[in-house]
Scaffold this motif. Sequence first.
Motif, PDB file in Angstrom:
ATOM      1  N   LEU A 145      28.083  54.019 -77.634  1.00  0.00           N
ATOM      2  CA  LEU A 145      28.320  55.311 -78.272  1.00  0.00           C
ATOM      3  C   LEU A 145      28.478  55.123 -79.784  1.00  0.00           C
ATOM      4  O   LEU A 145      28.677  54.001 -80.246  1.00  0.00           O
ATOM      5  N   ASN A 146      28.440  56.210 -80.542  1.00  0.00           N
ATOM      6  CA  ASN A 146      28.561  56.081 -82.006  1.00  0.00           C
ATOM      7  C   ASN A 146      30.014  56.024 -82.476  1.00  0.00           C
ATOM      8  O   ASN A 146      30.302  56.257 -83.643  1.00  0.00           O
ATOM      9  N   GLU A 157      20.639  55.891 -78.380  1.00  0.00           N
ATOM     10  CA  GLU A 157      19.545  55.541 -77.456  1.00  0.00           C
ATOM     11  C   GLU A 157      18.961  54.182 -77.772  1.00  0.00           C
ATOM     12  O   GLU A 157      18.593  53.427 -76.897  1.00  0.00           O
ATOM     13  N   ASN A 177      33.926  63.852 -80.020  1.00  0.00           N
ATOM     14  CA  ASN A 177      32.499  64.216 -79.946  1.00  0.00           C
ATOM     15  C   ASN A 177      31.562  63.028 -80.143  1.00  0.00           C
ATOM     16  O   ASN A 177      30.594  63.108 -80.892  1.00  0.00           O
ATOM     17  N   THR A 178      31.865  61.936 -79.492  1.00  0.00           N
ATOM     18  CA  THR A 178      30.981  60.774 -79.641  1.00  0.00           C
ATOM     19  C   THR A 178      29.682  61.012 -78.877  1.00  0.00           C
ATOM     20  O   THR A 178      29.648  61.749 -77.902  1.00  0.00           O
ATOM     21  N   ARG A 179      28.635  60.358 -79.360  1.00  0.00           N
ATOM     22  CA  ARG A 179      27.315  60.527 -78.727  1.00  0.00           C
ATOM     23  C   ARG A 179      26.695  59.187 -78.375  1.00  0.00           C
ATOM     24  O   ARG A 179      27.007  58.160 -78.981  1.00  0.00           O
ATOM     25  N   LEU A 180      25.810  59.233 -77.408  1.00  0.00           N
ATOM     26  CA  LEU A 180      25.132  58.011 -76.959  1.00  0.00           C
ATOM     27  C   LEU A 180      24.068  57.598 -77.967  1.00  0.00           C
ATOM     28  O   LEU A 180      23.295  58.431 -78.439  1.00  0.00           O
ATOM     29  N   THR A 204      21.557  52.534 -73.396  1.00  0.00           N
ATOM     30  CA  THR A 204      21.189  52.156 -74.763  1.00  0.00           C
ATOM     31  C   THR A 204      20.284  50.938 -74.715  1.00  0.00           C
ATOM     32  O   THR A 204      20.548  50.010 -73.957  1.00  0.00           O
ATOM     33  N   ILE A 227      22.459  58.823 -86.482  1.00  0.00           N
ATOM     34  CA  ILE A 227      23.697  59.567 -86.717  1.00  0.00           C
ATOM     35  C   ILE A 227      24.749  58.593 -87.236  1.00  0.00           C
ATOM     36  O   ILE A 227      24.636  57.385 -87.011  1.00  0.00           O
ATOM     37  N   PRO A 230      35.310  56.463 -77.901  1.00  0.00           N
ATOM     38  CA  PRO A 230      35.721  57.819 -77.508  1.00  0.00           C
ATOM     39  C   PRO A 230      37.235  57.987 -77.369  1.00  0.00           C
ATOM     40  O   PRO A 230      37.726  59.116 -77.401  1.00  0.00           O
ATOM     41  N   CYS A 254      27.852  56.221 -87.444  1.00  0.00           N
ATOM     42  CA  CYS A 254      28.608  55.466 -86.430  1.00  0.00           C
ATOM     43  C   CYS A 254      29.982  55.133 -87.009  1.00  0.00           C
ATOM     44  O   CYS A 254      30.081  54.635 -88.130  1.00  0.00           O
TER      45      CYS A 254
END
Length: 419
Positions: free
Chosen positions: A226-227, A240, A235-238, A286, A298, A230, A300
Motif C-alpha cells: 500500500l502507499n 499495482e 485512505n491508503t491505496r494499493l 502488487t 501517487i 494503514p 507514498c
Amino acid sequence: MKVFKFGGASVKNAEGVRNVLKVLEKTGKSNNLLVVVSAMGKTTNALEEVVEAYLKNGNFREKLGAIKKFHQEIIAGLFAEADTAVLQKTESFLNTLENFLEHNKSSKYDFVYDQVVSYGELISTTIVSEFLEHSGFPNKWLDVRHLIKTDATYRDAQINWRDTQFEIRKHTRTNLLNITQGFIGSDPNNFTTTLGREGSDYTAAIFAYCLDAESVTIWKDVPGVLNGDPSIFQNTRLLEQISYEEAIELAFYGASVIHPKTLQPLQGKEIPLYVKSFLDPEGSGTAVRKGLHLSPRIPCFIVKKNQVLISLSSLDFSFMLEENISEIFRLFHLYQIKVDLIQNSAISFSVCVDNRFNNLEKLIQHLKARFKVSYTKKVSLYTIRHFDEAAIKLLEKGKEVLLKQLTHNTMQMVTKENI
Ligand code: ASP
Ligand code: MG
C-alpha cells in the motif's frame, strides 16, 4: 518454475495451513513450484525466549513445552487421530533440540541462537508438507540446511552463492512441488545458521535466483503493498506496480515493504516479485518488477517514530567544514547511530537519527567536547515519495514542523511527537 513464500502469519493455526492448500488449488500450482515457509505464528519469538532462559539459568523446559503444545494443537486440527507420523516427526525435532541444549558447551549467544530458533521452520515445513501430502498434493520436503550454504556469521549469515547455487540445482526437483524452510542455512562445518529476522523472503529470492525462476510470490495478510501503513495513514491505496529501485528506496526510508536484501538477487535477473493476499489469491496484488517506477503514481507515506533531532555548531561560530563533519560521522559510526536525514548551513549541522542501541547520551557527551549541541528527543521523521502540494499539506496539518527538506522525488519532514 515459480517460488511461493508463506510467512508466519499465514500459518499461525490449522486454518492457515488449510488455506495454503486453497491457495495452491486456486492458483493451479502443484508442480514446478518451490514453497518457502516460515515458522508458525510467533514461534521464532518463543524460541528466542528459550535461548534467553537457557543461557540465563538453564531453565528452558517450560518454554519449550509450550512450543510443543502449540504445534500439537495445530496438528490435531489438521490430521485424523490415527495419524501419528507427523506427530513423531515433530517430536523427533524437539528431542534433537533438547539433546543439543543438554550437551551444548558453547555459551556464545549467536551460535546457540541459530541452533535453537531454526527448529521453528523445520517443524512448520514438516507439518505443511505432511498436510499437503495427505490432501492429494504429493511433495518433496527439503532440508534447506543442505542447500543454503553460508559463512559462520551466526544470526546474520552471508550466502556462499557458488555452493548454494550448486546444491539448490542438485536437490530441487523442478518438475515437482518442493517444500522448504525460510530463514535458515548452514556453515562450512554444517552448523545451522540464520539469515536475520524476517529472512524468509530473502530465502525465496535466493531460490528464485539460483533456479532462474519465473517469479516469486509472497503471500501476506494484506492485499499487496500500500502507499502507506494503514494503521497510521488514512485512505491508503494499493500500489499495482513498483520498480525494484523504487521498492529499495521505500525500504530505505523506513517502509516495511520488502527487505532490500530480498530485492537485490531478483533485480539482478529481473525476476518479478508479487505481493498478494493469501485470503484473496486471485486478487491482483502488487508487482515489483522492471519498468514503471510506480503505478498508480501517487504519493507514498512513510514514518519513523521516536527519532532524535540533533543540531551542532562549532564552539567559536566558525564554519562547519569537512573536518568537523567527518569527525561527527566518525562518532555516529562509533556509537552505532543511524543517520536518517542531514541538513547543514555555514555554521550549523542538523541530523535526524535513530537511537537504536541507546547510545545517545554517550554520543552527546562526546560531541559536547567539540561542538555546541542541542537536541530534541521524541520526534517523528515523515517521508513522502512522489509528493505533491496536497500531500504535504495533509501531512503538515496539526503538526509542529521542526525541519523540512525537499528533493526531486522526496519530501522529508521532522515533527514533534504529540505526547
Ligand atoms: N521466522 C523468522 C522470523 O520470524 C523468519 C521469517 O519469518 O521470515 O524472523
Ligand atoms: Mg516469522
